[in-house]
Design an enzyme around this catalytic site. Structure first.
Site, PDB file in Angstrom:
ATOM      1  N   LYS A  36      12.680  16.166   4.424  1.00 23.67           N
ATOM      2  CA  LYS A  36      13.165  14.803   4.678  1.00 23.67           C
ATOM      3  C   LYS A  36      13.618  14.704   6.132  1.00 23.67           C
ATOM      4  O   LYS A  36      14.347  15.576   6.618  1.00 23.67           O
ATOM      5  CB  LYS A  36      14.327  14.475   3.739  1.00 23.67           C
ATOM      6  CG  LYS A  36      14.809  13.036   3.861  1.00 23.67           C
ATOM      7  CD  LYS A  36      15.862  12.693   2.827  1.00 23.67           C
ATOM      8  CE  LYS A  36      17.264  13.043   3.230  1.00 23.67           C
ATOM      9  NZ  LYS A  36      17.737  12.403   4.475  1.00 23.67           N
TER      10      LYS A  36
ATOM     11  N   LYS B 158      15.277   4.172   5.112  1.00 22.16           N
ATOM     12  CA  LYS B 158      16.170   3.186   4.454  1.00 22.16           C
ATOM     13  C   LYS B 158      15.952   1.779   4.983  1.00 22.16           C
ATOM     14  O   LYS B 158      16.872   1.124   5.497  1.00 22.16           O
ATOM     15  CB  LYS B 158      17.640   3.578   4.596  1.00 22.16           C
ATOM     16  CG  LYS B 158      18.004   4.885   3.910  1.00 22.16           C
ATOM     17  CD  LYS B 158      19.514   5.080   3.874  1.00 22.16           C
ATOM     18  CE  LYS B 158      19.919   6.382   3.224  1.00 22.16           C
ATOM     19  NZ  LYS B 158      19.585   7.584   4.000  1.00 22.16           N
TER      20      LYS B 158
ATOM     21  N   TYR C 168      29.532  15.966  -2.753  1.00 23.31           N
ATOM     22  CA  TYR C 168      28.540  16.953  -3.184  1.00 23.31           C
ATOM     23  C   TYR C 168      28.711  17.355  -4.642  1.00 23.31           C
ATOM     24  O   TYR C 168      29.832  17.504  -5.128  1.00 23.31           O
ATOM     25  CB  TYR C 168      28.628  18.219  -2.325  1.00 23.31           C
ATOM     26  CG  TYR C 168      28.217  18.022  -0.888  1.00 23.31           C
ATOM     27  CD1 TYR C 168      26.957  17.528  -0.561  1.00 23.31           C
ATOM     28  CD2 TYR C 168      29.085  18.351   0.150  1.00 23.31           C
ATOM     29  CE1 TYR C 168      26.579  17.358   0.760  1.00 23.31           C
ATOM     30  CE2 TYR C 168      28.713  18.185   1.484  1.00 23.31           C
ATOM     31  CZ  TYR C 168      27.461  17.689   1.773  1.00 23.31           C
ATOM     32  OH  TYR C 168      27.093  17.521   3.084  1.00 23.31           O
TER      33      TYR C 168
HETATM   34  O1  S5P Z   1      23.040   8.299  -1.139  1.00 25.50           O
HETATM   35  C1  S5P Z   1      22.558   8.951  -0.236  1.00 25.50           C
HETATM   36  C2  S5P Z   1      21.234   8.730   0.200  1.00 25.50           C
HETATM   37  C3  S5P Z   1      20.699   9.542   1.188  1.00 25.50           C
HETATM   38  S1  S5P Z   1      19.008   9.374   1.543  1.00 25.50           S
HETATM   39  N1  S5P Z   1      23.264   9.957   0.363  1.00 25.50           N
HETATM   40  C4  S5P Z   1      22.743  10.742   1.358  1.00 25.50           C
HETATM   41  O2  S5P Z   1      23.438  11.660   1.828  1.00 25.50           O
HETATM   42  N2  S5P Z   1      21.454  10.529   1.822  1.00 25.50           N
HETATM   43  C5  S5P Z   1      20.877  11.345   2.916  1.00 25.50           C
HETATM   44  O3  S5P Z   1      20.822  12.704   2.497  1.00 25.50           O
HETATM   45  C6  S5P Z   1      21.654  11.330   4.223  1.00 25.50           C
HETATM   46  O4  S5P Z   1      21.152  10.335   5.095  1.00 25.50           O
HETATM   47  C7  S5P Z   1      21.424  12.724   4.772  1.00 25.50           C
HETATM   48  O5  S5P Z   1      20.235  12.739   5.542  1.00 25.50           O
HETATM   49  C8  S5P Z   1      21.201  13.587   3.546  1.00 25.50           C
HETATM   50  C9  S5P Z   1      22.387  14.398   3.100  1.00 25.50           C
HETATM   51  O6  S5P Z   1      22.744  15.356   4.053  1.00 25.50           O
HETATM   52  P1  S5P Z   1      23.872  16.478   3.773  1.00 25.50           P
HETATM   53  O7  S5P Z   1      23.968  17.192   5.086  1.00 25.50           O
HETATM   54  O8  S5P Z   1      25.148  15.777   3.393  1.00 25.50           O
HETATM   55  O9  S5P Z   1      23.346  17.356   2.660  1.00 25.50           O
END
Ligand code: S5P
Length: 278
Positions: free
Chosen positions: A63, A96, A223
């Site tokens: 992604k 998005k 998370y």
């Molecule tokens: O609800 C969402 C949708 C998306 S696409 N929450 C998110 O975090 N994302 C994306 O997923 C966000 O833009 C980022 O690129 C990724 C999460 O990244 P992390 O570093 O927190 O795992």
């Protein structure tokens, strides 16, 4: 009533889909035995490519947010595509989209990034209504691309809940040729339809907000573990960003170790799901 897609293997589910991008993703997951997607949110091409080369063997999908890359050029897209062939993964530009049909069609096809020409999958907020799907579909469908609708988000206080989520799922059902699934936090099966109706639509659910070591960040991200996401919530793909490359995108050995760890956790949860009798 809960349909049985949750107990079908990724391989079996290929036959539930006509869209080429959906088929490609399921075929890749089945072939490589991974439901891990890595979100490569870094600002330099060098780091971007190093992470992708390191995690490539462990992922079904990469992604991207190409608009955050400072030294972006078309060569980077060529390198991304070469890695996609070398490592056998699907490409998802997390753009998005959220505007009127005419504007999103231009944003998808044109500008600096020309997303439709290289990204198998992209996503959109359903907030404008069905016209966002027709706008994107006018560009993406002839190219065999697929769209994910964001029906829920991982962030604290998200407004994408309740009837917004339900209406978005209904919008997707009315555009099955192009909408292949959702960015959501749980399976969307049965959402927005009457309780006694069988939901015959197999949508893919790709889920961000996944971490094994942290519960969130300081900016509202939340998370959950691969097990909560795949086994308990019925999602199909875990999307992991910082949980894999942390604060040091140049430490490729550490990145490989983390990618393997998330891949194994995601696959174990999936195997438990498809073999469960409940
Ligand atoms: O609800 C969402 C949708 C998306 S696409 N929450 C998110 O975090 N994302 C994306 O997923 C966000 O833009 C980022 O690129 C990724 C999460 O990244 P992390 O570093 O927190 O795992």
């Amino acid at each position: 009533m809960m349909a049985s897609f949750l107990r079908q293997t990724y391989g079996q589910r290929i036959h539930n889909h006509n869209n080429p991008a959906a088929k490609l993703l399921l075929e890749t997951m089945e072939r490589k035995k991974t439901n891990l997607a890595v979100s490569v949110d870094v600002t330099k091409s060098k780091d971007f490519l190093a992470i992708i080369d390191a995690v490539g063997p462990f992922v079904c999908l990469i992604k991207t947010h190409v608009d955050i890359i400072e030294d972006f050029d078309q060569l980077l897209i060529k390198q991304l595509q070469d890695f996609s062939v070398k490592h056998d993964f699907v490409i998802f530009e997390d753009r998005k989209f959220a505007d009127i049909g005419n504007t999103v069609a231009l944003q998808y096809s044109s500008g600096v990034h020309k997303i439709a020409s290289w990204s198998h999958i992209t996503n959109a907020h359903p907030v404008p209504g069905p016209s966002i799907i027709s706008g994107l579909s006018s560009i993406g469908l002839p190219l065999g691309r697929g769209l994910l609708l964001l029906t829920e988000m991982s962030t604290k206080g998200t407004l994408a809940v309740g009837s917004y989520t339900e209406e978005a799922v209904r919008m997707a059902r009315a555009h099955r040729d192009f909408v292949i699934g959702f960015i959501a936090q749980r399976s969307m099966q049965g959402i927005g339809i009457q309780a006694d109706t069988v939901d015959g639509d197999d949508f893919l659910v790709l889920t961000p907000g996944v971490g094994l070591d942290a519960k969130g960040d300081s900016m509202g991200q939340q998370y959950r573990t691969p097990r909560q996401v795949i086994l308990e919530s019925g999602c199909d793909v875990i999307i992991v960003g910082r949980g894999i490359y942390g604060k040091d995108p140049s430490f490729v050995d550490g990145i490989r170790v983390q990618a393997k760890r998330y891949m194994e956790a995601g696959w174990e949860a999936y195997q438990e799901r498809v073999s469960s009798q409940a």
